[in-house]
Design an enzyme around this catalytic site. Structure first.
Site, PDB file in Angstrom:
ATOM      1  N   THR A 103      11.975 102.950 -10.805  1.00 31.20           N
ATOM      2  CA  THR A 103      12.577 101.869 -11.569  1.00 31.20           C
ATOM      3  C   THR A 103      12.787 102.280 -13.007  1.00 31.20           C
ATOM      4  OG1 THR A 103      12.274  99.635 -12.365  1.00 31.20           O
ATOM      5  CG2 THR A 103      10.290 100.888 -11.908  1.00 31.20           C
ATOM      6  N   GLU A 141      12.335  85.083 -21.224  1.00 30.92           N
ATOM      7  CA  GLU A 141      12.494  84.133 -22.313  1.00 30.92           C
ATOM      8  C   GLU A 141      13.375  82.980 -21.899  1.00 30.92           C
ATOM      9  OE1 GLU A 141      13.783  85.810 -25.995  1.00 30.92           O
ATOM     10  OE2 GLU A 141      11.858  85.296 -26.857  1.00 30.92           O
ATOM     11  N   ASN A 159      22.981 102.371 -11.393  1.00 27.50           N
ATOM     12  CA  ASN A 159      22.027 103.429 -11.694  1.00 27.50           C
ATOM     13  C   ASN A 159      21.331 103.963 -10.453  1.00 27.50           C
ATOM     14  OD1 ASN A 159      20.658 101.131 -11.212  1.00 27.50           O
ATOM     15  ND2 ASN A 159      19.257 101.300 -12.936  1.00 27.50           N
ATOM     16  N   LYS A 205      15.990 109.742 -10.712  1.00 23.04           N
ATOM     17  CA  LYS A 205      15.843 109.143  -9.389  1.00 23.04           C
ATOM     18  C   LYS A 205      16.335 110.119  -8.333  1.00 23.04           C
ATOM     19  CE  LYS A 205      16.219 104.243 -10.538  1.00 23.04           C
ATOM     20  NZ  LYS A 205      16.893 102.989 -10.274  1.00 23.04           N
ATOM     21  N   THR A 218      14.526  96.321  -9.766  1.00 22.96           N
ATOM     22  CA  THR A 218      15.269  95.133 -10.155  1.00 22.96           C
ATOM     23  C   THR A 218      16.461  94.932  -9.229  1.00 22.96           C
ATOM     24  OG1 THR A 218      14.755  95.880 -12.356  1.00 22.96           O
ATOM     25  CG2 THR A 218      16.145  93.947 -12.173  1.00 22.96           C
ATOM     26  N   PHE A 274       8.732  90.446 -31.999  1.00 24.09           N
ATOM     27  CA  PHE A 274       7.996  91.145 -30.964  1.00 24.09           C
ATOM     28  C   PHE A 274       8.128  92.645 -31.154  1.00 24.09           C
ATOM     29  CE2 PHE A 274       8.466  93.522 -27.071  1.00 24.09           C
ATOM     30  CZ  PHE A 274       7.308  93.209 -26.405  1.00 24.09           C
ATOM     31  N   ASP A 291      14.649 100.949  -5.546  1.00 25.74           N
ATOM     32  CA  ASP A 291      14.852 100.465  -6.895  1.00 25.74           C
ATOM     33  C   ASP A 291      14.035  99.184  -7.018  1.00 25.74           C
ATOM     34  OD1 ASP A 291      16.046 100.018  -9.376  1.00 25.74           O
ATOM     35  OD2 ASP A 291      17.510  98.673  -8.452  1.00 25.74           O
ATOM     36  N   ASP A 342      20.568  98.645  -5.772  1.00 27.86           N
ATOM     37  CA  ASP A 342      21.693  97.723  -5.857  1.00 27.86           C
ATOM     38  C   ASP A 342      22.596  97.995  -7.041  1.00 27.86           C
ATOM     39  OD1 ASP A 342      19.879  96.912  -7.802  1.00 27.86           O
ATOM     40  OD2 ASP A 342      20.780  94.930  -7.847  1.00 27.86           O
TER      41      ASP A 342
END
Lengths: 1168, 335
Positions: A654, A476, A798, A775, A374, A517, A372, A795
Site C-alpha cells: 500500500t 476529517e 498505481n 509494488k 485503499t 497537524f 492493494d 483498483d
C-alpha cells in the site's frame, strides 16, 4: 485547419483500430498467424510428407480434415473476438463532436488539425490543444478519472492569444497556427510543443492540452485543435500491450508436446531399424510376392523411408486438437466466470469479467496474493462510528435485555430529520446521542463543536442547504459530517471566521489561530473566539499525545475514556481524542504576540513554533473520543481468513502510512495479537535494513535452526530450497511490516534474498509507502525466486504495474477509474469475490484442465501406439491398423466432445464445499493433478491400453474363423474390432474420469458412441462405396464383423482388461490414501439430505493493544493556507480552482483537495 | 428502472451458474466389490463355455510345404516339375462332424505388408477395366502398355494350389465333393466386386487387358467348371483379395456339405491330392486345415483361457479390495 493541407501528412485517423482484420484480409492473415504456431506448422509439415508417394502411409485427408477443422474453429474464434472488438468500437465512435463547420462529425472522422467544439460533460474525443473556452481566461475544467484514476477536477488554460478567439466561428475557422510538438508518447503529464501563429511562437505544455478520455466539467463549451488522434493519443499510448501471459500448465504442456515429439522420433527410429532388419532377414525372400521396386531392395534406404512413414502414422500422439480444445475449454471457463451471479455486484450493476481467457487454470494454483489496500481492502470511506463523550460511549445499540446487537444494514438508523442541513447519507444507530444533543448536554455540545471547528475542511454550498465538504482526508470529512448531522453544521469559513449553524442558530466564531497537524505533533488545535467572546482552544489528536497534555483533575474521565478507546481500537476503529481549553484574554494576547514573532523569525522558525504550540496546548480538559471506521469492503476479513486457510499468502502493498496500514492489517485479521511477533522494518540505510531483517529472521528461525546460521552461505542456498518445509514447521505466527524507504534498500540485489526469506517465513507481510514501481518489484521478486503463482489485485492506476507483473492481475472496478481494470486479466467489483474466483472457479478450472490433459494424452497414446505393436507383425511396413477414415475422425469426432464436456462441466466437489474446505485448494498449489509424473502415468496407462487393444484381438484372431466358416482374420475385420474396442474403452474411461455427469455429458458420451457406430456403418455401406469406390474400401466390414458373437466377446474382454486395473487402482487409492477431495466428496454424498449450516468465519474480536492514532492520511500545511486566506480568493463558480494541484504560491506542497483521491495522490508523491 | 439497473446481471440459469443437475458417481465399495465379483464370475462362466466349445471343435492340420520336419509333398518342394501333384494321406478314427471346412494356411506370409496391401485397384475390381489401373498397382500395372486385370501385387500373388479330397473305400478312391460356393463374404461377391460388363462373353469384357504375370490363366478362365465363378467374382480370388491381418493366416478353400459327407467325414482313410504350384519354402510354410465350427467360430483356445484368467483376476481383486476396504473401515471406526 485546412483539411486538405493536413491530410498530406498521413496522420492516423481517429478510428482506433482495435480489430486486426477486415473481411478480405482475414483469411490470409489469420492462416499466416495460425501457421506460426508450432503445432499447426508441424501438421502442415506432415501434410507435405504425406504427399510424397514413397513414404505416404496415410491418405492426405487423414491430416487435412482435422487440420482444416482445427484451423476453422480457431479462425472462427479469432473472428468472433475480432468482431466483438469491432462491435465495441462504435460505442465511442458515434458520439458526435460538433466540428467547426457545424457539421456533426463522428469521432472517427476527426482528423489532426481539425478544430472541434466540446460541451460540458462530454468526453474529449482526441488529444486537443485548448484554444478557447466559455470560462474567463480560457480556463477549462476536466476530470481525468479515465486516464489516471483521479476523480478530482483539473484545470487547463488556453493561451491568452487563442482564448481571445472566443466562440467566434469565423475567426476560429481562419485560425492558421502551426503546432510543432513532440512525437506521440505515453506520458500523461508531459507535453512539449510550440504554436506558431502570426509570426509569434508560443510554448505549449501539458496545461494546454485536453487528453482523450477526459470529461469536460463546469465548462459550457470550449474549442480545441486536434493534435493527436486515434492510436496516437496519450490514452491509447498508455494502454501498452500487456506482456503475453502464459500459465504454468501451458508451459508444461508445451514441454510435454516436445517430449512426445521426441518419443515419436524414438518410435520412428525403432521401427525404421526394425524395418531394415526385417527387409534384410525376411522381406528379401518375398521378392516373388511382395517386392517389386529395385530401390527398395536396399534395406537401409527402406528403413529410412519407413521412418518417415511411421512419423506420419504415429503423428497422432501429438494431438492435433489439443490446443484448440484447450482454448475452447478456457473460453468456457471464462464465460462461467462472467456469468457467475455470485460475483455480480448489484449496487454497481457490475458482473465479474474474465478479460483474459488464457489464464483460468492458473487461478487454481495461486500461492501469493499481492493486494492493494485503499479501494481494494477498504472502501476508502470513513464513517463516524462511535464516540465517547464525558465518559459515556455512544454508537452501540442494545436489545431489551441489554445485549449488544450487531449492527447490520437493516438496523434502524437515527432520524436526523430535525436538521434541515443534514447529510442524508449519514447513518448512526444510537438514539441516545441525538437525545443528548437535543437535551443540550454541554459536554456533548462542546464535543461536536470541536468536531465542527477544529479541522481544515472547505465547505461549498451550491444551493441553499446543499452542503458539500471538500476534506483533504476522508477521516476529517467524516468527523465534520458527523457534527453536521448532530446539529453543529459547519457552514462557511473565511480566513478569519468560521460560521456554524448550531442547533438551528447561526453563530460565527472568530478564528484566531490554527495549530496545524504534523507527524510529530499528531494533533491539531484551533483557537477561536466564540460569539460570547470567550477564547477557546479546541484540540483533537492521538490519545497518547493528548492525554499527556490534560489537566490532572480529570483522572477519572481519562481512565474511563481510555477504557473506551481500548474498546474502539479492539474493533479496529481509528480513534481520536478531543479536548478543549478556555484561554484567558491576556494570556492569549501575550502568546499571540510571541507566535507572531516566531512566525517571522528567520532561524529555527519550526522549532519555535512547535514550542509555542506545545506551551498553549497544556492543561486541557478531555471531552471524549471519536472512533472512525475505515470501512472495509464487504466480507474482506472473512475472505482473507478463508484464503489464508487455503494456504495462500497475502501481502498487502500500500501507499498508505505505516499506522494506517497496520490498522487495516488488524481489522482485516491479517495481523493478530496472538502473533508471536510483528517485525517492523523501518531502517533508512541498507545496513540498518539488513540488520533488522537478519534479526527478524534469526528470531523466527532461532528455536528451529540455530545451527544453520553459523554455516556457510553456499549451504544456505540448499536450505533455501527446503524453506517450504521449514515454513511448515514454524508453529508460531509472525508478521513483517516494511516501510517504503526500507523496501527500496531491501529490494537491491544483495538484500532481496534476505527479504524474501524473511518475508516467506512470516504469515503476513505488509509493505507500506510503496511506489507503484516497488509494488511491481516485490511481485517480481517473488515470481523470480519462488516457483509460485502470484496474483495481484488492485483498483487504482498505481496498481497497474503490479497487475501487469504478476502472473494474474485482478482489477477491482471501483471508483478510481478504469486503469487497473484495463490492465487486468480479471475484474470484478468487490474484493470478496476473489475468494470465489480462486476457490471455486480457479480450483475447478485447474481440476478440469488437468483431468482434460491427462485424458487427452492417455487417449492419444492408446489410439496411436497400436500401430507400433502392429509394426512388429506387418514387417514394419507402416501399415495402419485402422481404417483411414477412423484415423481422421477419431480425435475430432468420436472422442472430442465427451472430454470437452468433462473439461467444461466437471466438478469434484460442489461450490459450497469448495468454499467450506479451503484446504482443497492446496492441490493446485502443490501442482499434484498434472505434472510430469502424472503425465507419465497417463502415457503409461495409454501404452498399456494400446498393448491390450492390440494383443487381445491378436490372440483371438490368429486362428479364428466366422461361425459360417469363412475367415475373419482379415485386415479390415481386425481394424474394425480394434477400433470399436478403442472407442468403447476410451468412452468407458471418460465415464470413469467424469465426476459430474450433467445431461450434456450424457449426451456427448452416448452420442459419441452412437455417432461412431452410425458413421462406421455409413462408411461401410453399399451406397457410399458405389459413389466413391476407391475411398471406402471397407465395404461391408462392419456388417460382417459386428454380427459375430466372437468379435463382441473380444471387444468385451479387451474393454474389461483395459478398465479393470484402473478401477482397482482408483478404488484402493481412495480407500488406502484418501485425499482431501475424496473425503469431502464422501461427506458431500452422505449429507445430500441434511444441509450442514454455513461455516462462520466471524471477525475475531481483539481486546488488547491499542493502535489508536491520528492515523490520518493527513498532510501538514493546510492551517497556514486557510489562515492566510490564499486558497479562498476564488469566486463561487470556480470553487474547483482549489483543486488545482500544487498551489503556485507555496510551490512545494502538493495539495490535493478532493476527498476521493486526495489520499492516494499524497500516497504516491510521498512514496516516491 | 430496476431492470435497467441490472442490465449486466448474469442470467440465473442452472447452466450459467454451473448448477446443472448431475449424477455424481463414486467408486463406492458397495458397488465396486460386488461388481468385480459378478464380472469375475460371469467371465469365468463365459471362459469355461468358450473353452469347452473350443475343445469340441475338431481340427486336422497337414503341413505340405515339403521341407523340414513334414515330409508331405517333399517331391514338389523344389518346384522343378510343374504341375507337380502330390498326395497327403490321413485317416480318421471317428466321425469328423460336419459341416467340415477345408482351409489352406500360410505362415510368415505378410499379406499385411503395406505396399502389398495397397497394391490393388478397387475401381477396377468393381468392374471398370477400361480405365487405367491405379498407381498403387505398380509394378503390376501394365504389360506392354496394356492394363493388367486384375492389377497389383495381391492379385498377382494369388494362391494357386488346388486340392481334391478322396476317401479310400476298399482301395478305390471316392471323390469327396468340395463346395466352393459362397466361401467369400456376401458383400464382396455382390457389391464390392463386379465383373466388367460387355456384350458377349466374359472374355470380351476382359478384352484389351493382360493377365497378371504370375497367373497361368486369365481371370475369365479361373474356374473352367463353372462359368459364373470366373473373372473378378471367382470365389477363391475374392477370398484371396480379402487380405489377412497377421502373417500367419488361413483362408477358406472349400466346404464339405453335400452328398454322403453332409454330416461330416466318416472314419476311414483319405487322400488329399494337391496340385503344388505356390512357392513358399523360402520364407514360410503352407498347410491344409480341416475344421468344423461352432457358434463362436473356429477353434480358438486363447479367448476361453483369457476369459478364465481375467475372470479369476477379477475375483482375486474383489477379495483384495474387500480386505482393504474392511481394514480401512475398521481403522476408520477406531479412529
Amino acid at each position: 485547419n485546412d483539411r486538405g493541407y493536413n491530410e498530406k501528412f498521413l496522420y492516423a485517423d481517429n478510428r482506433i483500430k482495435t480489430s486486426k482484420y477486415n473481411i478480405f484480409t482475414f483469411l490470409p492473415i489469420n492462416l499466416f498467424e495460425q501457421f506460426q504456431r508450432v503445432a499447426n506448422a508441424y501438421f502442415l509439415f506432415l501434410l507435405i510428407l504425406q504427399l510424397i508417394p514413397q513414404i505416404s502411409s496415410l491418405s492426405w485427408f487423414t491430416t487435412i480434415v482435422p487440420l482444416v477443422l482445427v484451423l476453422t474453429i480457431t479462425a472462427v474464434k479469432d473472428a468472433t473476438d475480432d468482431y466483438v472488438s469491432i462491435a465495441e468500437g462504435p460505442v465511442s465512435g458515434h458520439l458526435a463532436s460538433p466540428v467547426l463547420s457545424l457539421q456533426n462529425e463522428k469521432w472517427m472522422n476527426v482528423r489532426v488539425g481539425d478544430i472541434i467544439k466540446l460541451e460540458n460533460n462530454q468526453f474529449v474525443a482526441a488529444d486537443l490543444l485548448l484554444l478557447s473556452s466559455s470560462e474567463p481566461y480560457g480556463l477549462c475544467y476536466i476530470e481525468t478519472a479515465e486516464l489516471d484514476g483521479e476523480t478530482n477536477l483539473k484545470v487547463r488554460q488556453a493561451l491568452s492569444v487563442t482564448s481571445e478567439l472566443g466562440a467566434d466561428i469565423s475567426k476560429l475557422a481562419d485560425f492558421d497556427g502551426e503546432v510543432v510538438c513532440e512525437p506521440p508518447n505515453n506520458k500523461l503529464d508531459r507535453f512539449v510543443g510550440t504554436l506558431t501563429w502570426k509570426n509569434n511562437k508560443y510554448p505549449l505544455d501539458n496545461e494546454k492540452l485536453l487528453l482523450r478520455g477526459c470529461v469536460m466539467r463546469n465548462t459550457e463549451w470550449c474549442f480545441g485543435l486536434v493534435v493527436f488522434t486515434g492510436p496516437q493519443t496519450k490514452l491509447m499510448q498508455n494502454c501498452g500491450r500487456t506482456a503475453f501471459k502464459r500459465t504454468s500448465i501451458e508451459r508444461l504442456m508445451n514441454t510435454l508436446v516436445l517430449w512426445i515429439f521426441g518419443f515419436l522420433l524414438c518410435m520412428g527410429v525403432i521401427l525404421a531399424i526394425g524395418n531394415s532388419i526385417w527387409e534384410e532377414k525376411v522381406g528379401g525372400k518375398f521378392r516373388v510376392y511382395l517386392l517389386w521396386d529395385e530401390v527398395l531392395n536396399d534395406a537401409i534406404f527402406s528403413g529410412f523411408l519407413t521412418f518417415w512413414s511411421y512419423i506420419i502414422i504415429l503423428n497422432t500422439v501429438v494431438p492435433i486438437s489439443l490446443y484448440v480444445s484447450v482454448e475452447v475449454i478456457r473460453l468456457g471457463h471464462s464465460y462461467f466466470i462472467n456469468w457467475d451471479r455470485r460475483m455480480y455486484y448489484r449496487r454497481r450493476d457490475m458482473a465479474a469479467e474474465a478479460r483474459t481467457t488464457t489464464l483460468n487454470e492458473e487461478l487454481g494454483q495461486v500461492e501469493y496474493i499481492f493486494s492493494d489496500k485503499t479501494g481494494t481492502l477498504t472502501q476508502n470511506i470513513m464513517v463516524f462510528n462511535k464516540c465517547s463523550i464525558n465518559g459515556r460511549t455512544y454508537g452501540d445499540i442494545y436489545d431489551e435485555f441489554g445485549h449488544k446487537v450487531e449492527i447490520t444494514e437493516k438496523s434502524p438508523s437515527v432520524d436526523f430529520s430535525f436538521n434541515p442541513l443534514r447529510d442524508k447519507k449519514f447513518r448512526f444507530h444510537d438514539h441516545s446521542l441525538v437525545e443528548a444533543v437535543k437535551l443540550g448536554d454541554p459536554a456533548v455540545e462542546e464535543f461536536f463543536r470541536v468536531l465542527a471547528l477544529c479541522h481544515t475542511v472547505m465547505p461549498e454550498e451550491k444551493n441553499e442547504g446543499e452542503l458539500v465538504y471538500q476534506a483533504q482526508s476522508p477521516d476529517e470529512g467524516a468527523l465534520v459530517t458527523a457534527a453536521r448531522n448532530f446539529g453543529f453544521v459547519f457552514r462557511a469559513r473565511t480566513p478569519e471566521t468560521i460560521t456554524l449553524y448550531e442547533m438551528g442558530k447561526h453563530s460565527t466564531y472568530q478564528l484566531l489561530a490554527i495549530l496545524d497537524f504534523n507527524n510529530i505533533r499528531k494533533r491539531m488545535s484551533v483557537i477561536v473566539r466564540n460569539p460570547k467572546g470567550q477564547i477557546k482552544l479546541y484540540s483533537k489528536g492521538a490519545d497518547t499525545i493528548l492525554f499527556d497534555r490534560l489537566a490532572p483533575s480529570t483522572e477519572d474521565l481519562i481512565y474511563t475514556t481510555s477504557e473506551h478507546l481500548n474498546e474502539f481500537a479492539g474493533e479496529g476503529l481509528r480513534t481520536l481524542a478531543l479536548a478543549y481549553k478556555d484561554l484567558e484574554e491576556d494570556v492569549f494576547a501575550e502568546w499571540m504576540v510571541r507566535l507572531h514573532e516566531a512566525s517571522i523569525a528567520l532561524e529555527n522558525r519550526e522549532e519555535c513554533l512547535a514550542l509555542l504550540y506545545e506551551e498553549i496546548e497544556q492543561d486541557m480538559t478531555l471531552l471524549g473520543a471519536t472512533a472512525i471506521e475505515d470501512k472495509l469492503q464487504e466480507g474482506v476479513a472473512e475472505t482473507i481468513a478463508c484464503l489464508t486457510l487455503a494456504s495462500i499468502k497475502i501481502w498487502v502493498l500500500t501507499g498508505d502510512k505505516l499506522e494506517t496500514a497496520m490498522n487495516i492489517g488488524y481489522s482485516c485479521n491479517m495481523l493478530r495479537d496472538e502473533m508471536s511477533d510483528v517485525f517492523v522494518i523501518t531502517g533508512h540505510t541498507a545496513l540498518e535494513v539488513q540488520q533488522q531483517l537478519r534479526t527478524a529472521k534469526e528470531k523466527i528461525l532461532g528455536p528451529t535452526r540455530e545451527i544453520v546460521n553459523g554455516e556457510k552461505d553456499a549451504e544456505k542456498m540448499d536450505l533455501y530450497r527446503n524453506d517450504s518445509v521449514f515454513e511448515e514447521t514454524i508453529t508460531s505466527e509472525y508478521a513483517l511490516i516494511i516501510n517504503g524507504h526500507s523496501l527500496a534498500h531491501a529490494l537491491e540485489a544483495d538484500l532481496e534474498r534476505l527479504l524474501l526469506d524473511t518475508a516467506c517465513l512470516c504469515k503476513t507481510v505488509v509493505c507500506c509507502r510503496v511506489t507503484p514501481l516497488q509494488k511491481a518489484q516485490v511481485v517480481d521478486l517473488v515470481k523470480r525466486h519462488k516457483r509460485a503463482v502470484t496474483l495481484a489485485i488492485g483498483d487504482g492506476a498505481n496498481d497497474v504495474s503490479m497487475i501487469k507483473t504478476a502472473h494474474i492481475g485482478v482489477g477491482i472496478s471501483g471508483q478510481e477509474g478504469m486503469q487497473a481494470v484495463l490492465a487486468s486479466d480479471y475484474s470484478f467489483a468487490q474484493f470478496r469475490y476473489l475468494q470465489r474466483l480462486l476457490l471455486v472457479h480457479g480450483r475447478w478450472s485447474y481440476l478440469r484442465m488437468c483431468r482434460f490433459l491427462c485424458y487427452f494424452f492417455y487417449k492419444n497414446f492408446a489410439f496411436t501406439l497400436v500401430h507400433f505393436w502392429f509394426g512388429f507383425f506387418c514387417g514394419f511396413s507402416a501399415q495402419t491398423v485402422y481404417d483411414q477414415w477412423f484415423i481422421t475422425l477419431f480425435n475430432i469426432v468420436y472422442t472430442s466432445l465427451p472430454v470437452l464436456a468433462m473439461g467444461l462441466f466437471d466438478q469434484d466437489v460442489n461450490e459450497q464445499n469448495s468454499l467450506r474446505h479451503p484446504k482443497l485448494y492446496e492441490l493446485g498449489q502443490l501442482n499434484v493433478l498434472f505434472n510430469k509424473r502424472q503425465f507419465f502415468m497417463c502415457t503409461l496407462h495409454g501404452i498399456y491400453t494400446s498393448f491390450v487393444l492390440f494383443f487381445i484381438p491378436y490372440g483371438a484372431f490368429s486362428s479364428n474363423v466366422r461361425d459360417d466358416g469363412s475367415h475373419i482374420a482379415d485386415q479390415q475385420s481386425f481394424a474394425v474390432t480394434i477400433a470399436t474396442s478403442l472407442v468403447i474403452v476410451v468412452s468407458v474411461q471418460i465415464g470413469l474420469d467424469t465426476n459430474y455427469w450433467t445431461a450434456v455429458n450424457h449426451f456427448y458420451v452416448w452420442g459419441s458412441l452412437t455417432i461412431y457406430f452410425c458413421i462406421l456403418f455409413a462408411m461401410h455401406s453399399n451406397g457410399i462405396f458405389t459413389i466413391f469406390p476407391s475411398h471406402f474400401p471397407f465395404l461391408g466390414t462392419a456388417r460382417n464383423t459386428l454380427t459375430q458373437t466372437g468379435v463382441w466377446l473380444v471387444i468385451l474382454l479387451t474393454t474389461t482388461v483395459c478398465v479393470m486395473p484402473v478401477l482397482v487402482v482408483r478404488f484402493l487409492r481412495t480407500d488406502l490414501y484418501p485425499t482431501m477431495t475424496d473425503k469431502v466428496r464422501h461427506t458431500q454424498q452422505a449429507s445430500r439430505r441434511q444441509r450442514p449450516q454455513e461455516q462462520n468465519l466471524k471477525r475475531v474480536r481483539r481486546t488488547s493493544s491499542r493502535r489508536s492514532a491520528y492515523a490520518f492520511s493527513h498532510q501538514e500545511g493546510y492551517g497556514e493556507l486557510i489562515t492566510s486566506g490564499r486558497n479562498m480568493k476564488v469566486a463561487v463558480p470556480v470553487f474547483s480552482l482549489l483543486r488545482k494541484r500544487g498551489d503556485p504560491a507555496t510551490g512545494t506542497t502538493v495539495v490535493a483537495w478532493s476527498s476521493g483521491s486526495g489520499t492516494r495522490e499524497s500516497e504516491n508523491t510521498q512514496g516516491q | 428502472m430496476k431492470s435497467q439497473q441490472a442490465a449486466n446481471r448474469p442470467d440465473n440459469t442452472a447452466f450459467t451458474q454451473q448448477r446443472l443437475p448431475a449424477w455424481q458417481p463414486m467408486l463406492s465399495a458397495h458397488f465396486v466389490i460386488p461388481g468385480f465379483l459378478l464380472i469375475g464370475m460371469a467371465f469365468i462362466g463365459i471362459g469355461v463355455a468358450l473353452y469347452i466349445t473350443s475343445q469340441n471343435i475338431q481340427v486336422l492340420e497337414k503341413d505340405y510345404t515339403g521341407t523340414g520336419q513334414y515330409t508331405a509333398c517333399s517331391e514338389c518342394a523344389d518346384m522343378q516339375t510343374i504341375p507337380c501333384i502330390c498326395n497327403v494321406t490321413f485317416s480318421l478314427t471317428t466321425l469328423f462332424t460336419g459341416p467340415v471346412f477345408l482351409y489352406y494356411g500360410l505362415s510368415n506370409y505378410y499379406q499385411n505388408y503395406r505396399k502389398y496391401q495397397v497394391s490393388r485397384d478397387d475401381v477396377q475390381l468393381w468392374g471398370d477395366v477400361t480405365k487405367s489401373p491405379g498407381d498403387a498397382c505398380a509394378p503390376y500395372q501394365y504389360i506392354d502398355n496394356k492394363p493388367i486385370a486384375p492389377c497389383g501385387s495381391i492379385a498377382n500373388s494369388m494362391f494357386n494350389d488346388t486340392f481334391s479330397l478322396y476317401q479310400i473305400i476298399n482301395g478305390t478312391m471316392k471323390l469327396v465333393p468340395l463346395d466352393g460356393k459362397g466361401i467369400a463374404w456376401w458383400t464382396d461377391y455382390n457389391i464390392k466386386f463386379r465383373n466388367p460388363s460387355a456384350q458377349g462373353s466374359l472374355q470380351d469384357a476382359f478384352n484389351g487387358t493382360m493377365k497378371p504375370v504370375n497367373w497361368s490363366k486369365p481371370a475369365y478362365e479361373l474356374n473352367p467348371s463353372d462359368m459364373n465363378d470366373n473373372g473378378f467374382l471367382n470365389q477363391d480370388f475374392l477370398v484371396w483379395m480379402r487380405t489377412a491381418a497377421l502373417p500367419d493366416f488361413q483362408k477358406l478353400y472349400r466346404r464339405i456339405t453335400s452328398g454322403d459327407y453332409a454330416l461330416g467325414l466318416p472314419p476311414g482313410d483319405y487322400v488329399l491330392q494337391i496340385e503344388y504350384n505356390y512357392a513358399v519354402k523360402d520364407f514360410g510354410r503352407k498347410k491344409v486345415v480341416f475344421s468344423n465350427v461352432t457358434w463362436m467360430g473356429g477353434k480358438n483356445e486363447f479367448l476361453g483361457v483369457a476369459y478364465i484368467v481375467v475372470g479369476s483376476l477379477c475375483l482375486v481383486m474383489s477379495v483384495v479390495m474387500l480386505v482393504v476396504y474392511a481394514k480401512y473401515k475398521f481403522a476408520d471406526e477406531n479412529a
